[in-house]
Design an enzyme around this catalytic site. Structure first.
Site, mmCIF file in Angstrom:
data_model
loop_
_atom_site.group_PDB
_atom_site.id
_atom_site.type_symbol
_atom_site.label_atom_id
_atom_site.label_comp_id
_atom_site.label_asym_id
_atom_site.label_seq_id
_atom_site.Cartn_x
_atom_site.Cartn_y
_atom_site.Cartn_z
ATOM 1 N N GLY A 80 0.811 -1.207 0.000
ATOM 2 C CA GLY A 80 0.000 0.000 0.000
ATOM 3 C C GLY A 80 0.845 1.258 0.000
ATOM 4 C CG ASP A 81 2.853 4.955 -1.519
ATOM 5 O OD1 ASP A 81 3.783 4.874 -0.682
ATOM 6 O OD2 ASP A 81 2.626 5.967 -2.199
ATOM 7 C CB SER A 82 -1.344 7.119 1.407
ATOM 8 O OG SER A 82 -2.103 5.971 1.695
#
Length: 219
Positions: A80-82
């Protein structure tokens, strides 16, 4: 079905635990800046927020999958990444108090967009297989009456330094956010509805990931 989280983010871990899932956490060895820069060179154009978070989520999941045998993985690997976007500018983690303060002075009283990327790899019988990805988006509005002294106190805790956009909604930063449009877990860094859909696309049902026991599930 065991879930392996290619991240050491306390916020993502807390979200999954609240949803009845105790993942195995593995830190991915990924130079995020280098990956994004290489992709920008390859495409010959600036990366969109959607492209950035999906690219880095995939890189993290694939890094863990590449060493899957060493970790004894058998299940689903989640990367995941934001990033946070305001006025078309992409903001990741500020890392320093000075940058965090500058960002808060710019976003106080305004609305920005939080993008969270997800990449899920099926890794069974010692072999990586199918993979699916998706990006979730939510808008975040900040209070316009935050005194500088309170911002300084918040930044001094260190919490904003290592999260996208320099804010949280599940901890000390929550009182400074007045509105969210979209899935709130997206803003934390992992959209649970999006993850459920990805799990389904690989042919598994969501309850198969529950492994914390009924006593640990939310009331």
């Amino acid at each position: 079905m065991r879930l392996y989280l290619a991240s050491t983010s306390p916020a993502r871990l807390s979200l999954l635990r609240a949803a009845g899932i105790e993942p195995a956490t593995i830190s991915p060895d990924v130079d995020e800046d280098a990956v994004a820069e290489a992709e920008a060179v390859r495409t010959g154009a600036p990366l969109t927020p959607h492209h950035v978070v999906e690219l880095l989520a995939r890189a993290k999941a694939e890094a863990v999958a590449a060493d899957g045998a060493t970790h004894g993985i058998d299940g689903l690997i989640l990367g995941g990444d934001s990033v946070f976007v305001l006025d078309g500018v992409i903001y990741g983690k500020p890392h320093t108090p000075e940058r965090a303060r500058e960002r808060w002075h710019g976003q106080r009283g305004r609305t920005g967009q939080l993008f969270s990327g997800h990449w899920l790899i099926e890794y069974v019988d010692g072999t990586p297989g199918r993979a699916v990805g998706a990006v979730a988006q939510a808008s975040v509005t900040f209070a316009d009456d935050i005194p500088d002294a309170e911002l300084d106190a918040y930044i001094a805790t260190g919490e904003p330094l290592f999260v996208a956009g320099a804010f949280t909604i599940d901890s000390l930063g929550a009182p400074y956010i007045t509105r969210i449009e979209g899935d709130p877990s997206t803003v934390v860094g992992l959209s649970l509805p999006t993850l459920r859909r990805l799990v389904s696309r690989l042919g598994y049902d969501w309850p198969s990931l529950w492994n914390r026991g009924t006593s640990a599930l939310p009331d």
